[in-house]
Design a protein around this motif. Structure first.
Motif, PDB file in Angstrom:
ATOM      1  N   UNK A   1      36.900  35.932  30.471  1.00 33.37           N
ATOM      2  CA  UNK A   1      37.369  34.822  31.304  1.00 33.37           C
ATOM      3  C   UNK A   1      36.710  34.841  32.681  1.00 33.37           C
ATOM      4  N   UNK A   2      36.266  36.026  33.109  1.00 31.57           N
ATOM      5  CA  UNK A   2      35.632  36.177  34.421  1.00 31.57           C
ATOM      6  C   UNK A   2      34.168  36.581  34.271  1.00 31.57           C
ATOM      7  N   UNK A   3      33.531  36.093  33.215  1.00 30.79           N
ATOM      8  CA  UNK A   3      32.181  36.542  32.880  1.00 30.79           C
ATOM      9  C   UNK A   3      31.145  36.205  33.953  1.00 30.79           C
ATOM     10  N   UNK A   4      31.419  35.229  34.801  1.00 32.69           N
ATOM     11  CA  UNK A   4      30.474  34.864  35.849  1.00 32.69           C
ATOM     12  C   UNK A   4      30.642  35.712  37.109  1.00 32.69           C
ATOM     13  N   UNK A   5      31.641  36.561  37.131  1.00 32.45           N
ATOM     14  CA  UNK A   5      31.892  37.416  38.298  1.00 32.45           C
ATOM     15  C   UNK A   5      31.382  38.831  38.024  1.00 32.45           C
ATOM     16  N   UNK A   6      30.858  39.471  39.063  1.00 32.94           N
ATOM     17  CA  UNK A   6      30.437  40.869  38.934  1.00 32.94           C
ATOM     18  C   UNK A   6      31.673  41.741  38.738  1.00 32.94           C
ATOM     19  N   UNK A   7      31.645  42.582  37.682  1.00 29.27           N
ATOM     20  CA  UNK A   7      32.830  43.344  37.294  1.00 29.27           C
ATOM     21  C   UNK A   7      32.505  44.825  37.143  1.00 29.27           C
TER      22      UNK A   7
END
Length: 214
Positions: free
Chosen positions: A172-178
């Protein structure tokens, strides 16, 4: 202007029958509540080592939780949202308006400590999101340094309580650096209670009593 780091503790109201419901068949409603009280106390002791603000977020207005927060000099808020994803998104968005980095934890992982918090904060130096993985496929910590990610709930498709919760949250947060921290575990089932007792994380009084022989 963001001023400091903040730790959010999600807690349930201290009412028998409303907490640790999967433990009730083995321990009864009052026993499950007693276990939860110990877990919450341990979580609060760990939170006291956090190098920043701490806020207790209750799932409802609860006088006992309000007294607990006041006794430690912490802030107190009430969760808002229909499910866990909405509640976490709301809390993170509100908190990141005043803080540089925010970590959010539950109150049933007895292994959380100052070192884990430090690792999570360090991860946010180069990432927008940090997860503290759980052995069951979920996570025991969620942190962020970007308020914009939480203005709308990104977790609409996440199946909470499933073995895919962490994976779905990451997608769901694939566009954010994790970044994902090493997996811990929380106390949900009787076998988790036994594990915690064996490690000295819960009192041995919570070890199950073997059934009497007939």
């Amino acid at each position: 202007m963001a001023s400091t780091d903040e730790l959010l503790i999600f807690a349930r109201g201290l009412q028998a029958g409303q907490v640790k419901t999967r433990l009730i068949p083995a321990y009864g409603a009052e026993g499950a509540l007693a276990i939860y009280r110990h877990l919450l106390q341990r979580t609060c002791d760990a939170a006291a080592t956090f190098p920043g603000r701490v806020t207790l977020w209750a799932d409802r207005h609860d006088p006992a939780l309000a007294r607990l927060a006041a006794s430690r000099g912490w802030g107190m808020s009430v969760q808002c949202g229909e499910d866990l994803g909405e509640r976490m998104s709301h809390a993170l968005f509100q908190s990141l308006r005043a803080s540089q980095k925010v970590l959010l934890i539950g109150s049933d992982c007895p292994l959380l400590d100052s070192d884990y918090f430090v690792q999570a904060l360090a991860a946010l130096n180069t990432n927008n999101v940090v997860f503290g993985a759980s052995e069951d496929g979920g996570y025991v910590l969620l942190g962020s340094s970007s308020a914009a990610l939480w203005q709308c709930n990104p977790f609409a498709g996440v199946h909470w309580g499933s073995a895919a919760a962490l994976q779905q949250s990451q997608q769901a947060l694939m566009d954010a650096a994790q970044h994902v921290l090493p997996a811990l575990w929380d106390v949900d089932l009787p076998e988790d209670v036994c594990r915690a007792c064996g490690l000295g994380l819960l009192p041995t009084e919570f070890l199950p009593v073997p059934p009497a022989r007939v």
